[in-house]
Design an enzyme around this catalytic site. Sequence first.
Site, PDB file in Angstrom:
ATOM      1  N   ASP A  65      -6.486   4.008   5.958  1.00 54.39           N
ATOM      2  CA  ASP A  65      -6.168   3.843   4.333  1.00 54.39           C
ATOM      3  C   ASP A  65      -5.661   5.225   3.441  1.00 54.39           C
ATOM      4  O   ASP A  65      -6.660   5.959   3.516  1.00 54.39           O
ATOM      5  CB  ASP A  65      -7.245   3.147   3.447  1.00 54.39           C
ATOM      6  CG  ASP A  65      -6.894   2.276   2.339  1.00 54.39           C
ATOM      7  OD1 ASP A  65      -5.932   3.231   1.767  1.00 54.39           O
ATOM      8  OD2 ASP A  65      -7.322   1.608   1.893  1.00 54.39           O
TER       9      ASP A  65
ATOM     10  N   ALA B  69       3.619   3.187   2.682  1.00 57.53           N
ATOM     11  CA  ALA B  69       4.003   3.422   1.431  1.00 57.53           C
ATOM     12  C   ALA B  69       3.669   2.470   0.364  1.00 57.53           C
ATOM     13  O   ALA B  69       3.663   1.426   0.733  1.00 57.53           O
ATOM     14  CB  ALA B  69       5.499   3.744   1.075  1.00 57.53           C
TER      15      ALA B  69
ATOM     16  N   THR C  57      12.803   8.201   0.765  1.00 54.10           N
ATOM     17  CA  THR C  57      13.891   7.298   0.238  1.00 54.10           C
ATOM     18  C   THR C  57      14.915   7.856  -0.458  1.00 54.10           C
ATOM     19  O   THR C  57      15.017   8.925  -0.885  1.00 54.10           O
ATOM     20  CB  THR C  57      13.322   6.422  -0.708  1.00 54.10           C
ATOM     21  OG1 THR C  57      14.066   5.658  -1.235  1.00 54.10           O
ATOM     22  CG2 THR C  57      12.467   7.146  -2.097  1.00 54.10           C
ATOM     23  N   ASP C  58      16.303   7.226  -0.381  1.00 53.27           N
ATOM     24  CA  ASP C  58      17.507   7.408  -1.054  1.00 53.27           C
ATOM     25  C   ASP C  58      16.956   7.460  -2.702  1.00 53.27           C
ATOM     26  O   ASP C  58      18.008   7.949  -3.449  1.00 53.27           O
ATOM     27  CB  ASP C  58      18.694   6.611  -0.804  1.00 53.27           C
ATOM     28  CG  ASP C  58      18.281   5.118  -1.032  1.00 53.27           C
ATOM     29  OD1 ASP C  58      17.252   4.783  -0.935  1.00 53.27           O
ATOM     30  OD2 ASP C  58      19.293   4.410  -1.370  1.00 53.27           O
TER      31      ASP C  58
ATOM     32  N   TYR D 186       9.178   4.702  -8.698  1.00 58.80           N
ATOM     33  CA  TYR D 186       8.874   4.573  -7.200  1.00 58.80           C
ATOM     34  C   TYR D 186       9.741   5.877  -6.649  1.00 58.80           C
ATOM     35  O   TYR D 186       8.936   6.867  -5.783  1.00 58.80           O
ATOM     36  CB  TYR D 186       9.425   3.298  -6.430  1.00 58.80           C
ATOM     37  CG  TYR D 186       9.634   3.429  -4.959  1.00 58.80           C
ATOM     38  CD1 TYR D 186       8.623   3.365  -4.205  1.00 58.80           C
ATOM     39  CD2 TYR D 186      11.027   3.548  -4.671  1.00 58.80           C
ATOM     40  CE1 TYR D 186       9.057   3.542  -2.951  1.00 58.80           C
ATOM     41  CE2 TYR D 186      11.119   3.611  -3.349  1.00 58.80           C
ATOM     42  CZ  TYR D 186      10.257   3.562  -2.431  1.00 58.80           C
ATOM     43  OH  TYR D 186      10.435   3.592  -1.044  1.00 58.80           O
TER      44      TYR D 186
ATOM     45  N   LYS E 158       7.727   9.079  -4.653  1.00 61.01           N
ATOM     46  CA  LYS E 158       8.121   9.504  -3.395  1.00 61.01           C
ATOM     47  C   LYS E 158       8.575  10.733  -3.185  1.00 61.01           C
ATOM     48  O   LYS E 158       8.425  11.447  -2.441  1.00 61.01           O
ATOM     49  CB  LYS E 158       9.220   8.630  -2.957  1.00 61.01           C
ATOM     50  CG  LYS E 158       8.968   6.972  -2.478  1.00 61.01           C
ATOM     51  CD  LYS E 158       7.907   6.832  -1.473  1.00 61.01           C
ATOM     52  CE  LYS E 158       8.657   7.065   0.024  1.00 61.01           C
ATOM     53  NZ  LYS E 158       7.795   6.867   1.143  1.00 61.01           N
TER      54      LYS E 158
HETATM   55  N1  LIG Z   1      12.401  -0.769   2.801  1.00 61.39           N
HETATM   56  C1  LIG Z   1      13.345   0.091   2.559  1.00 61.39           C
HETATM   57  O1  LIG Z   1      14.383  -0.388   1.867  1.00 61.39           O
HETATM   58  C2  LIG Z   1      12.993   1.478   2.430  1.00 61.39           C
HETATM   59  C3  LIG Z   1      13.981   2.127   1.915  1.00 61.39           C
HETATM   60  C4  LIG Z   1      13.848   3.712   1.735  1.00 61.39           C
HETATM   61  C5  LIG Z   1      12.782   4.214   2.152  1.00 61.39           C
HETATM   62  N2  LIG Z   1      11.861   3.547   2.516  1.00 61.39           N
HETATM   63  C6  LIG Z   1      10.547   3.984   3.093  1.00 61.39           C
HETATM   64  O2  LIG Z   1      10.450   3.659   4.652  1.00 61.39           O
HETATM   65  C7  LIG Z   1       9.140   3.795   4.804  1.00 61.39           C
HETATM   66  C8  LIG Z   1       8.558   2.195   5.536  1.00 61.39           C
HETATM   67  O3  LIG Z   1       9.253   1.318   4.595  1.00 61.39           O
HETATM   68  P1  LIG Z   1       9.089  -0.074   4.946  1.00 61.39           P
HETATM   69  O4  LIG Z   1       9.823  -0.894   3.912  1.00 61.39           O
HETATM   70  O5  LIG Z   1       9.488  -0.328   6.489  1.00 61.39           O
HETATM   71  O6  LIG Z   1       7.412  -0.439   4.701  1.00 61.39           O
HETATM   72  P2  LIG Z   1       6.601  -1.966   4.844  1.00 61.39           P
HETATM   73  O7  LIG Z   1       7.036  -2.582   5.891  1.00 61.39           O
HETATM   74  O8  LIG Z   1       6.512  -2.557   3.530  1.00 61.39           O
HETATM   75  O9  LIG Z   1       5.217  -1.126   5.158  1.00 61.39           O
HETATM   76  C9  LIG Z   1       4.671  -0.401   4.173  1.00 61.39           C
HETATM   77  C10 LIG Z   1       3.098  -0.553   4.616  1.00 61.39           C
HETATM   78  O10 LIG Z   1       2.276   0.424   3.869  1.00 61.39           O
HETATM   79  C11 LIG Z   1       1.153  -0.191   3.656  1.00 61.39           C
HETATM   80  N3  LIG Z   1       0.261   0.643   2.622  1.00 61.39           N
HETATM   81  C12 LIG Z   1       0.521   0.571   1.174  1.00 61.39           C
HETATM   82  N4  LIG Z   1      -0.391   1.385   0.451  1.00 61.39           N
HETATM   83  C13 LIG Z   1      -1.234   1.984   1.751  1.00 61.39           C
HETATM   84  C14 LIG Z   1      -2.154   2.608   1.721  1.00 61.39           C
HETATM   85  N5  LIG Z   1      -2.884   2.961   0.753  1.00 61.39           N
HETATM   86  N6  LIG Z   1      -2.816   2.907   2.953  1.00 61.39           N
HETATM   87  C15 LIG Z   1      -2.426   2.482   3.980  1.00 61.39           C
HETATM   88  N7  LIG Z   1      -1.295   1.700   4.042  1.00 61.39           N
HETATM   89  C16 LIG Z   1      -0.704   1.220   2.857  1.00 61.39           C
HETATM   90  C17 LIG Z   1       1.355  -1.464   3.115  1.00 61.39           C
HETATM   91  O11 LIG Z   1       0.325  -2.471   3.403  1.00 61.39           O
HETATM   92  P3  LIG Z   1       0.054  -3.445   2.358  1.00 61.39           P
HETATM   93  O12 LIG Z   1       1.169  -4.720   2.768  1.00 61.39           O
HETATM   94  O13 LIG Z   1      -1.414  -3.960   2.517  1.00 61.39           O
HETATM   95  O14 LIG Z   1       0.311  -3.090   0.814  1.00 61.39           O
HETATM   96  C18 LIG Z   1       2.531  -1.746   4.072  1.00 61.39           C
HETATM   97  O15 LIG Z   1       1.882  -2.261   5.238  1.00 61.39           O
HETATM   98  C19 LIG Z   1       8.229   4.089   3.631  1.00 61.39           C
HETATM   99  O16 LIG Z   1       8.043   5.466   3.426  1.00 61.39           O
HETATM  100  C20 LIG Z   1       9.213   3.541   2.561  1.00 61.39           C
HETATM  101  O17 LIG Z   1       9.094   4.344   1.106  1.00 61.39           O
HETATM  102  C21 LIG Z   1      11.877   2.086   2.537  1.00 61.39           C
END
Ligand SMILES: NC(=O)c1ccc[n+]([C@@H]2O[C@H](COP(=O)([O-])OP(=O)(O)OC[C@H]3O[C@@H](n4cnc5c(N)ncnc54)[C@H](OP(=O)(O)O)[C@@H]3O)[C@@H](O)[C@H]2O)c1
Length: 270
Positions: free
Chosen positions: A15, A39, A80-81, A105, A109
């Site tokens: 965590d 995240a 992120t962008d 957000y 980041k």
């Molecule tokens: N998705 C997009 O479009 C996007 C765009 C740009 C960048 N990103 C970046 O890419 C990465 C992956 O994104 P994703 O969308 O694939 O993520 P995701 O599938 O939503 O997974 C994020 C995970 O982080 C967990 N989390 C949140 N707070 C936490 C904590 N304090 N300790 C441990 N785990 C925690 C969440 O758990 P819970 O569900 O329990 O909260 C979730 O399982 C991130 O760094 C994100 O910022 C994503």
Amino acid sequence: MLGRRAVGWGREQLDLAALAAMESALAAVQPAVVINTAAFNYVDLAETRRQEALTGNFTGPAHLARLATVQGWTLVHFSTDYVYGGDGLERPRLESDPPAPVNFYGYSKLLGEEAILRTAPGALVARVAHLYGGASQSSGRVNLVQRFMAQARAGEAIRVTRGQTLNPTSVQDVVPAVLALLDGGAAGLFHLTGEGECTAGEFAAAVLRLAGGPVNVTELERDPRPALRPRYTVLENRRWAELGLPPLPAWQASLAAYVAQLTGRKPSGS
Ligand SMILES: NC(=O)c1ccc[n+]([C@@H]2O[C@H](COP(=O)([O-])OP(=O)(O)OC[C@H]3O[C@@H](n4cnc5c(N)ncnc54)[C@H](OP(=O)(O)O)[C@@H]3O)[C@@H](O)[C@H]2O)c1
């Protein structure tokens, strides 16, 4: 793609809010590389749940960076962008361009990536955008392609911000790119996004078309969501190209392959 070389940990094992537990858990495993995909990425909730956003996106990752230097492993982190958009410029951004987030957000980041780059010079920070692919480990969470397809099946219109321009990115392209950078010993900040750009509306329409359903997309002039969406956040993979690596696939090709994987339909043209 990593197979038995990697162990996947969820929030129960690590965590980002539990700094001491993080330290002992990682010390026990003695990893070579830690890839942090966690995240607080609820863009709208981040406006009001600021402390949680800071923990997941800044203080937790900053602590990981300290541990990386003390314990001697390499940290890979995703940003992120959404660190861009606030300066109103409409040209693809290079890693050297100054960030300007428009929502909390993006700000949280940005704090995280800055802390990592300052603390752990050997870390790899990859900015991705509009990410889809794979399967989320979080119960009930799906990626945006799956969400659009589910909304279409339910007869709902997909609502997006009019004119929001970005480069959609497939997890299937990001993973091998990160592994190539790690193999080459690269460190620092990299943009790793699908080639080309589109509006959020064009992306949603492409998903629905590829899935074979009706294209029902509403582009909102005034987006009512709590967090402001940046207008233009296209990233150019400049540092990746400077290493002489081949361009990442065009977003249209990667999206077609992913929707084909989800639906079992052959990508059009094949
Ligand atoms: N998705 C997009 O479009 C996007 C765009 C740009 C960048 N990103 C970046 O890419 C990465 C992956 O994104 P994703 O969308 O694939 O993520 P995701 O599938 O939503 O997974 C994020 C995970 O982080 C967990 N989390 C949140 N707070 C936490 C904590 N304090 N300790 C441990 N785990 C925690 C969440 O758990 P819970 O569900 O329990 O909260 C979730 O399982 C991130 O760094 C994100 O910022 C994503």
